[in-house]
Design an enzyme around this catalytic site. Structure first.
Site, short mmCIF file in Angstrom:
data_model
loop_
_atom_site.label_atom_id
_atom_site.label_comp_id
_atom_site.label_asym_id
_atom_site.label_seq_id
_atom_site.Cartn_x
_atom_site.Cartn_y
_atom_site.Cartn_z
N ASP A 1 1.65 7.40 12.94
CA ASP A 1 2.14 6.98 11.63
C ASP A 1 3.66 6.89 11.72
OD1 ASP A 1 2.91 6.56 9.07
OD2 ASP A 1 1.80 8.23 8.19
N LYS B 1 8.09 1.31 4.71
CA LYS B 1 9.51 1.54 4.43
C LYS B 1 10.44 0.45 4.96
CE LYS B 1 8.74 6.39 3.65
NZ LYS B 1 8.70 6.75 2.26
N TYR C 1 2.51 14.32 5.91
CA TYR C 1 2.24 13.46 4.77
C TYR C 1 1.97 12.05 5.26
CZ TYR C 1 3.07 10.91 0.39
OH TYR C 1 2.94 10.10 -0.71
#
Ligand SMILES: Cc1ncc(COP(=O)(O)O)c(C=O)c1O
Length: 441
Positions: A254, A281, A152
């Site tokens: 990522d 995040k 994801y």
């Protein structure tokens, strides 16, 4: 306990949330703005968070191992971060120009992550991966990107492919087919996305070599985070680095989730230097954030001097001063000792869960690195997305609801993160609660 018994208990505890959800559905499809956080019949409404806990609209406290999907590494409302955000807010919420806070956070991150020669901020991890992919295309002049099955990377078109496909529709394990993960993707997205099998270095090399002339980037979450925290096999990332380097393909790490596993992220822990890195995040201290950066020659496409940038990167709230201040306060609290503590919490949890599953002869496993963990309801060797699919598809939801009823919050798929607000007793509470949930089954 059957799933409906867990559900009935949840319904009985969350009447105020149910009422709020009913109001919400009148003005939002399904009642909210975030697909990830919805679950049937309705998610509980959060009222506040403090330290390791969140309280819902009915006043129920839950020990929070979700941490806004791994973002809240210091726990909820840490005083230094709240103070930094408040002080920034008092000076103005956002401006049509850069602020000094942006430089300071970029300095912190580029010092921690040597592969970030230069970088820019966005408002989300989605925008970060979107820009990294665009930068790779601009730099190489090639159209395609490769990503892993089960990975994801946010919700822009180019990465909404093969995130959680039904294997029956997704081709052979070693040669997965691109499968749309959303309605509304233009067909060209599937034509320009190459899907790779996680942890199969030989198959990945073959696919990458075959596509090399058209491949701008290989995008990789080094932990396959949302896919279940399945760490890379020995030599796997090294092989990806070697084959991408050989063919002039941009290797993008990522690290939106994986930055939290070490001072310099997964690239430090695994000893790999990617060409570009995306972040999100934890780097915003709980406020909306994303960032991307890496090789200065690739990032130069964003340089607006001398005739204008080759890639336009606007964003009304990019690098907003509240996020920059909260992010810097968070990273400053993440000392080397803090990582040792986070690792110890994660080890304690994984060790306790493994002993519990063995003692109760349950079909299950726990994976993870550092403060991250993921529960899996299969006993198959866990290597890739397909092997991590639960044998009993209801099991993750049953455990998620059971834990909610026990006062523990995880993600629905079983991914969790320990925070620095947690104690050893909190970890033991998780293990004991899981034992009670499994005993009810
Ligand atoms: C690895 C990874 N990349 C990108 C994203 C997208 O980040 P955001 O939700 O901030 O858009 C996520 C979010 O969970 C993620 O886990």
């Amino acid at each position: 306990m059957a799933i409906d018994k867990e559900l009935n208990e949840y319904l009985a505890k969350t009447s105020r949330s149910r009422a709020l959800h009913e109001e919400a559905t009148a003005v939002m499809p399904g009642g909210n703005s975030r697909t990830t956080t919805f679950f049937d019949p309705y998610p509980f409404y959060v009222q506040r968070g403090q330290g390791a806990y969140v309280w819902d609209a009915d006043g129920v406290a839950r020990l929070d191992f979700n941490g806004n999907y791994t973002s809240l590494i210091l726990g909820h409302a840490p005083p230094d971060v709240v103070k930094a955000a408040q002080e920034a807010a008092a000076l103005g919420m956002s401006f049509p120009g850069p602020t000094e806070q942006e430089i300071r956070l970029a300095e912190i991150l580029t010092r921690r992550i040597p592969s970030l020669q230069t970088m820019r901020f966005t408002n989300s991890g989605t925008e970060a991966t979107m820009n990294a992919v665009r930068a790779a295309r601009a730099f190489t002049g090639r159209p395609k990107i490769a990503k892993f099955e089960g990975a994801y990377h946010g919700t822009h078109d180019w990465v909404m492919v093969s995130v959680s496909p039904d294997p029956r529709a997704a081709g052979g394990r070693r040669h997965p087919k691109p499968v749309a993960w959303s309605a509304g993707l233009p067909p060209t997205v599937l034509k320009h996305t190459v899907v790779l099998p996680w942890n199969d270095a030989e198959a990945c090399t073959q696919i990458i070599e075959k596509e090399a002339a058209n491949l701008a980037a290989v995008l990789v979450d080094p932990l396959l985070g949302i896919g279940g925290i399945l760490p890379p096999a020995d030599g796997f990332l090294e092989q990806l680095r070697a084959v991408t380097e050989q063919h002039g393909i941009v290797l993008i790490f990522d690290e939106v989730i994986s930055l939290r596993i070490a001072w310099g992220g997964a690239q430090e822990r695994f000893g790999i230097r990617p060409d570009l890195t995306t972040l999100g995040k934890i780097v915003g201290g709980g406020l909306p954030v994303g960032a991307f950066g890496g090789r200065a020659d690739i990032m130069a496409a964003y340089d607006p001097r001398r005739g204008g940038a080759r890639i336009s990167h606007g964003g009304t709230f990019n690098a907003n001063p509240l996020t920059m201040a909260a992010g810097a306060a968070t990273l400053n609290a993440l000392t080397p000792e803090a990582y040792t503590r986070l690792d110890a919490l994660g080890e304690r949890l994984r060790g306790g869960v493994t002993r519990l599953l063995m003692a109760t002869r349950r079909r299950g496993q726990v994976t993870g690195v550092g403060s991250l963990f993921c529960l899996h309801w299969t006993s198959a060797p866990l290597t890739d997305y397909r092997s991590s699919r639960p044998k009993d598809p209801e099991a993750p939801t049953r455990v998620f609801l059971g834990l909610l009823n026990e006062g523990i919050l995880l993600t629905q798929r079983g991914l969790g993160a320990c925070s620095l607000a947690m104690t050893d007793e909190d970890i033991d509470r998780f293990i004991n609660a899981l034992a009670r949930v499994l005993a009810r089954e």
